[in-house]
Design an enzyme around this catalytic site. Structure first.
Site, PDB file in Angstrom:
ATOM      1  N   GLN A  35       0.664  -1.028   0.205  1.00 50.07           N
ATOM      2  CA  GLN A  35      -0.093  -0.127  -0.078  1.00 50.07           C
ATOM      3  C   GLN A  35       0.868   1.190   0.028  1.00 50.07           C
ATOM      4  OE1 GLN A  35      -2.013  -1.334   3.495  1.00 50.07           O
ATOM      5  NE2 GLN A  35      -0.225  -1.277   4.639  1.00 50.07           N
ATOM      6  N   HIS A  66      -8.490   3.544  19.523  1.00 50.15           N
ATOM      7  CA  HIS A  66      -7.722   2.392  19.993  1.00 50.15           C
ATOM      8  C   HIS A  66      -8.143   1.806  21.550  1.00 50.15           C
ATOM      9  CE1 HIS A  66      -4.169   4.054  17.463  1.00 50.15           C
ATOM     10  NE2 HIS A  66      -4.566   2.910  17.136  1.00 50.15           N
ATOM     11  N   ASP A 141       0.608 -11.913   6.888  1.00 48.63           N
ATOM     12  CA  ASP A 141      -0.664 -11.871   6.521  1.00 48.63           C
ATOM     13  C   ASP A 141      -1.708 -12.419   7.668  1.00 48.63           C
ATOM     14  OD1 ASP A 141      -2.547 -12.273   3.318  1.00 48.63           O
ATOM     15  OD2 ASP A 141      -3.372 -11.843   5.352  1.00 48.63           O
ATOM     16  N   ASP A 160      -8.163  -5.267  13.677  1.00 47.82           N
ATOM     17  CA  ASP A 160      -7.822  -3.540  13.459  1.00 47.82           C
ATOM     18  C   ASP A 160      -7.165  -3.477  12.291  1.00 47.82           C
ATOM     19  OD1 ASP A 160      -5.457  -1.271  15.438  1.00 47.82           O
ATOM     20  OD2 ASP A 160      -7.177  -1.146  13.605  1.00 47.82           O
ATOM     21  N   ASP A 163      -9.896  -0.919   5.622  1.00 49.35           N
ATOM     22  CA  ASP A 163     -11.076  -0.930   4.812  1.00 49.35           C
ATOM     23  C   ASP A 163     -11.133  -2.281   4.002  1.00 49.35           C
ATOM     24  OD1 ASP A 163     -11.159   2.636   4.143  1.00 49.35           O
ATOM     25  OD2 ASP A 163     -11.731   1.572   5.983  1.00 49.35           O
ATOM     26  N   PRO A 167      -5.511  -5.768   0.600  1.00 50.59           N
ATOM     27  CA  PRO A 167      -5.084  -6.895   1.849  1.00 50.59           C
ATOM     28  C   PRO A 167      -6.153  -7.122   2.751  1.00 50.59           C
ATOM     29  CG  PRO A 167      -3.578  -5.023   2.035  1.00 50.59           C
ATOM     30  CD  PRO A 167      -4.504  -4.678   0.678  1.00 50.59           C
TER      31      PRO A 167
HETATM   32  N1  SAM Z   1      -7.329   2.357  12.583  1.00 48.57           N
HETATM   33  C1  SAM Z   1      -7.492   2.011  11.159  1.00 48.57           C
HETATM   34  C2  SAM Z   1      -8.934   1.784  10.379  1.00 48.57           C
HETATM   35  O1  SAM Z   1      -9.915   1.544  10.957  1.00 48.57           O
HETATM   36  O2  SAM Z   1      -8.914   2.143   9.264  1.00 48.57           O
HETATM   37  C3  SAM Z   1      -6.653   0.767  11.085  1.00 48.57           C
HETATM   38  C4  SAM Z   1      -5.279   1.298  11.392  1.00 48.57           C
HETATM   39  S1  SAM Z   1      -3.987  -0.168  11.022  1.00 48.57           S
HETATM   40  C5  SAM Z   1      -2.769   1.122  10.578  1.00 48.57           C
HETATM   41  C6  SAM Z   1      -4.666  -1.030   9.593  1.00 48.57           C
HETATM   42  C7  SAM Z   1      -3.688  -2.017   9.299  1.00 48.57           C
HETATM   43  O3  SAM Z   1      -4.070  -3.065   8.600  1.00 48.57           O
HETATM   44  C8  SAM Z   1      -2.674  -1.435   8.511  1.00 48.57           C
HETATM   45  O4  SAM Z   1      -1.340  -1.338   8.936  1.00 48.57           O
HETATM   46  C9  SAM Z   1      -2.403  -2.676   7.321  1.00 48.57           C
HETATM   47  O5  SAM Z   1      -1.305  -2.997   6.866  1.00 48.57           O
HETATM   48  C10 SAM Z   1      -3.005  -3.873   7.944  1.00 48.57           C
HETATM   49  N2  SAM Z   1      -3.473  -5.020   7.361  1.00 48.57           N
HETATM   50  C11 SAM Z   1      -4.449  -4.775   6.227  1.00 48.57           C
HETATM   51  N3  SAM Z   1      -4.782  -5.924   5.761  1.00 48.57           N
HETATM   52  C12 SAM Z   1      -4.187  -7.093   6.476  1.00 48.57           C
HETATM   53  C13 SAM Z   1      -4.003  -8.479   6.545  1.00 48.57           C
HETATM   54  N4  SAM Z   1      -4.680  -9.026   5.530  1.00 48.57           N
HETATM   55  N5  SAM Z   1      -3.119  -9.022   7.620  1.00 48.57           N
HETATM   56  C14 SAM Z   1      -2.465  -8.289   8.490  1.00 48.57           C
HETATM   57  N6  SAM Z   1      -2.759  -6.924   8.200  1.00 48.57           N
HETATM   58  C15 SAM Z   1      -3.404  -6.273   7.550  1.00 48.57           C
END
Ligand code: SAM
Length: 284
Positions: A35, A66, A141, A160, A163, A167
């Site tokens: 991303q 959080h 992942d 967490d 959207d 991924p």
């Molecule tokens: N608070 C934010 C929201 O509600 O949009 C989310 C915060 S956190 C930064 C979201 C994280 O999800 C990102 O760092 C992203 O890399 C991670 N992410 C997305 N898809 C994922 C997956 N399949 N496995 C693990 N982490 C993932």
């Protein structure tokens, strides 16, 4: 009013809404294998991290999300010893989870290590618990991780994620929920960030349907303010492995000791108090 480049704006065509913050400057931008991550200095919200143009975390208001993505769920479980956070790369949820003395292990499964490294640089206050001996930061992942984890080994799963695109898309589907259900011990529960009740109710309704189809006995919704996200009104969806009332470990002294800015006994109760249109939509 057309915004000039002294503003960050997140227009969302699908909802016909946008959110903007007056900028200082964009201080970092990088395309990772997963991303695009940008960091901005804003005039009134401190640092802002965005991922693929979507607001993720700001210095000023991240406590709302959080705290509410961790404490209501953890205090709804009788003994949350083994916790997993899927996503959460900014480490703010991990910090809140580790405020609970009952927690013995907290594993963060974040697909993109660069999110954490940038958070360490711009949001060090969110990373203060990263070296807690109970914490494990795993970079990979969450979909694959949940397939491999030992069955009935977890008490609480916190999803967490970004959207439901890219991924994170698979994290909102029935197959993933089946893996989560298997990973949870009896009495276990998951909580997943589930977008905005006013903008994304069809998605929320579908998530609860998928959770119940996957075998979760009961689902609930919590809601709370979250300024920088679309509409400023956010939600978390809770799914219980076994039916029955949620625990309510609401020891005022213990909660006070957590030094929260939003969460307390009253906002815990308020989060579960749903507006009629939301209650009807998730009734199933
Ligand atoms: N608070 C934010 C929201 O509600 O949009 C989310 C915060 S956190 C930064 C979201 C994280 O999800 C990102 O760092 C992203 O890399 C991670 N992410 C997305 N898809 C994922 C997956 N399949 N496995 C693990 N982490 C993932």
């Amino acid at each position: 009013m057309s915004l000039d480049n002294t503003w960050f704006s997140e227009p969302v065509d699908a909802t016909g809404t946008a959110f903007s913050l007056k900028l200082g400057e964009r201080v970092h931008s990088e395309q990772t294998p997963f991303q695009k991550i940008e960091i901005f200095k804003t005039e009134t919200f401190g640092w802002l991290m965005t991922i693929d143009g979507c607001t993720m975390v700001s210095t000023r208001d991240n406590f709302l999300y959080h705290e509410m993505m961790s404490h209501p769920a953890l205090n709804s479980h009788p003994a949350p010893e083994h916790v997993v956070i899927v996503g959460g790369g900014d480490c703010g949820t991990l910090r809140e989870v580790l405020k609970h003395p009952e927690v013995k292990t907290a594993t963060q499964v974040e697909i993109d290590e660069r999110v954490t490294r940038l958070s360490e640089q711009y949001f060090p206050e969110l990373c203060v618990a990263n070296n807690d001996p109970r914490a494990t930061l795993f970079f990979g992942d969450g979909l694959a991780w949940m397939k491999d984890v030992a069955p009935a080994s977890l008490d609480v799963i916190i999803i967490d994620s970004t959207d439901p695109v890219g991924p994170a898309e698979g994290l909102f589907g029935a197959k993933f929920y089946v893996d989560c259900l298997r990973a949870l011990k009896p009495g276990g529960l998951l909580v997943q960030q589930s977008e905005s009740p006013i903008l994304h109710l069809p998605l929320i309704t579908e998530m609860h349907k998928f959770m119940r189809q996957a075998g979760f006995a009961q689902t609930r919704l919590i809601h709370f303010p979250q300024t920088i996200y679309p509409s400023g009104w956010w939600s978390g969806s809770i799914a219980q492995k076994t039916a029955g009332p949620l625990a309510a470990r609401l020891d005022e002294k213990a909660i006070e000791a957590m030094d929260c800015q939003f969460y307390n006994v009253d906002t815990h109760a308020a989060a579960f108090a749903l507006p009629t249109f939301v209650k009807k939509a998730i009734a199933g």
